[in-house]
Scaffold this motif. Structure first.
Motif, PDB file in Angstrom:
ATOM      1  N   GLY A  65       6.725  13.922  13.221  1.00 18.20           N
ATOM      2  CA  GLY A  65       7.718  13.947  12.161  1.00 18.20           C
ATOM      3  C   GLY A  65       8.021  12.568  11.628  1.00 18.20           C
ATOM      4  O   GLY A  65       7.179  11.674  11.708  1.00 18.20           O
ATOM      5  N   PRO A  66       9.226  12.371  11.122  1.00 24.31           N
ATOM      6  CA  PRO A  66       9.594  11.090  10.531  1.00 24.31           C
ATOM      7  C   PRO A  66       9.729   9.984  11.575  1.00 24.31           C
ATOM      8  O   PRO A  66      10.174   8.903  11.247  1.00 24.31           O
ATOM      9  CB  PRO A  66      10.959  11.369   9.886  1.00 24.31           C
ATOM     10  N   SER A  67       9.368  10.240  12.847  1.00 20.95           N
ATOM     11  CA  SER A  67       9.490   9.182  13.839  1.00 20.95           C
ATOM     12  C   SER A  67       8.243   8.292  13.864  1.00 20.95           C
ATOM     13  O   SER A  67       8.083   7.471  14.728  1.00 20.95           O
ATOM     14  CB  SER A  67       9.736   9.770  15.220  1.00 20.95           C
ATOM     15  N   SER A 125      13.823  14.847  14.188  1.00 21.86           N
ATOM     16  CA  SER A 125      13.786  13.463  13.705  1.00 21.86           C
ATOM     17  C   SER A 125      14.800  12.666  14.512  1.00 21.86           C
ATOM     18  O   SER A 125      15.331  13.159  15.505  1.00 21.86           O
ATOM     19  CB  SER A 125      14.128  13.417  12.216  1.00 21.86           C
TER      20      SER A 125
END
Ligand SMILES: [Zn+2]
Ligand SMILES: [Zn+2]
Length: 349
Positions: A65-67, A125
């Motif tokens: 994800g956005p990580s 996230s």
């Protein structure tokens, strides 16, 4: 303000960044302590992004994800004091209030979140990182810190939630014998919680003398140096030849994950708590686990356990686990974390 930045894969730096202002739905917190998690160095080398697909499996696969790499501010374990509240925030939080923080952020909208399984959120996230002087957060990341819990202890909220979840998954019973491999922060938090959960006696295995000493100080009945002693022989003696009712693997060493199966008593439970990077397999001796009715459990993140962990913080002795570095020495702190002698390193802005 100073911040520890995850710049690109394998690279972190202490940088000056602009001080953030809260959006209307955010609360601004002056960070008191931000812990280095065992997962942080793994995140930096990109290891946690590998969620290998298993051929022939059904359904869930956590998507990267956005990580993904930043630049972004590191840190998901923290505590602090509220300094400003956005105009649209509806909560009982007040300026000046001390808070503990869990900065993992399940979406709250997917199939898993809406089924009480936020730990498997499809769109997981992170709230903005806490290894800095100020951060702005939605209310769900903040937990009111009780008066009798210090800010230092408050920063243990997220790892304590993992330990609570691990002990929950073990379905421990009063009088159970317990083995914990790894005397790091998760191992020792599990030990303290397991002792309060009715463990009759606990043995901790760790090659580092300082950690074994700390385990004894905090209540371990026995400790083992696995490099000098035979874990099997010591375990036989410790359990009267029966094996352990419950064991927790917190080191990430695959051979230990398997060995705990062999050290379990009949009806025993083995909990694999650590992060095992990459696409690994542990051979499970199935006839053996069948005959002894051994249960194997795992532990993924556990957002549901935050309030339980918050309630436990006042009961736990966490001061001896803590080493504090100024945030300007963050790179030294990450080196010390790697060296492994300190149990929980915290950065102080
Ligand atoms: Zn953590
Ligand atoms: Zn979700």
């Amino acid at each position: 303000m100073k911040a520890v930045i995850f710049k690109e894969l394998g690279v972190i730096e202490v940088q000056d960044v602009p001080e953030p202002e809260p959006a209307p739905d955010q609360i601004k917190v002056k960070i008191a302590y931000a812990g280095i998690c065992g997962s942080d160095p793994i995140i930096v080398i990109g290891g946690l992004e590998e969620f290998p697909h298993q051929e022939g499996s059904i359904g869930w696969l956590q998507k990267p994800g956005p990580s993904r790499p930043g630049p972004k501010i590191m840190g998901h374990e923290a505590s602090g004091t509220i300094v400003k509240i956005g105009k649209d925030v509806r909560s009982d939080f007040k300026v000046g209030q001390r808070v503990a923080m869990d900065l993992r952020n399940p979406c709250g909208k997917c199939y898993f979140c809406l089924n009480g399984m936020q730990n498997f959120c499809e769109h997981f996230s992170n709230h903005p990182g806490a290894m800095t002087e100020y951060g702005c957060y939605q209310t769900e990341a903040l937990f009111p810190l009780p008066d009798d819990v210090s800010l230092e202890t408050g920063a243990f909220l997220e790892p304590a939630s993992i330990a609570v979840h691990a002990v929950d998954n073990a379905q421990m019973k009063i009088g159970d014998t317990v083995l914990i491999t790894g005397g790091g922060s998760i191992g020792l938090l599990i030990m303290e919680i397991a002792l309060r959960n009715g463990a009759s006696k606990v043995m901790v295995s760790d090659p580092i003398a300082e950690k074994r000493k700390l385990a004894v100080q905090l209540g371990a009945d026995a400790v083992v140096d696995p490099l000098k002693e035979n874990l099997l022989e010591v375990s036989k003696k410790f359990t009267g030849g029966h094996g352990f009712n419950v064991s927790f693997e917190t080191t990430g060493i695959l051979a230990l994950a398997r060995q705990l199966i062999l050290l379990a008593e009949c009806n025993g439970t083995v909990v694999w708590v650590a992060t095992y990077q990459g696409n690994r397999d542990v051979g499970v001796p199935i006839t053996y686990t069948h005959t002894k009715e051994i249960t194997i459990r795992n532990v993924a993140p556990s957002p549901y356990a935050d309030y339980k962990a918050l309630n436990m913080l006042a009961k736990l002795d966490l001061k001896p686990l803590t080493t504090v570095f100024p945030i300007t020495d963050a790179l030294k702190a990450f080196e010390a974390h790697k060296a492994g002698k300190d149990v929980k390193i915290m950065l102080k802005p």
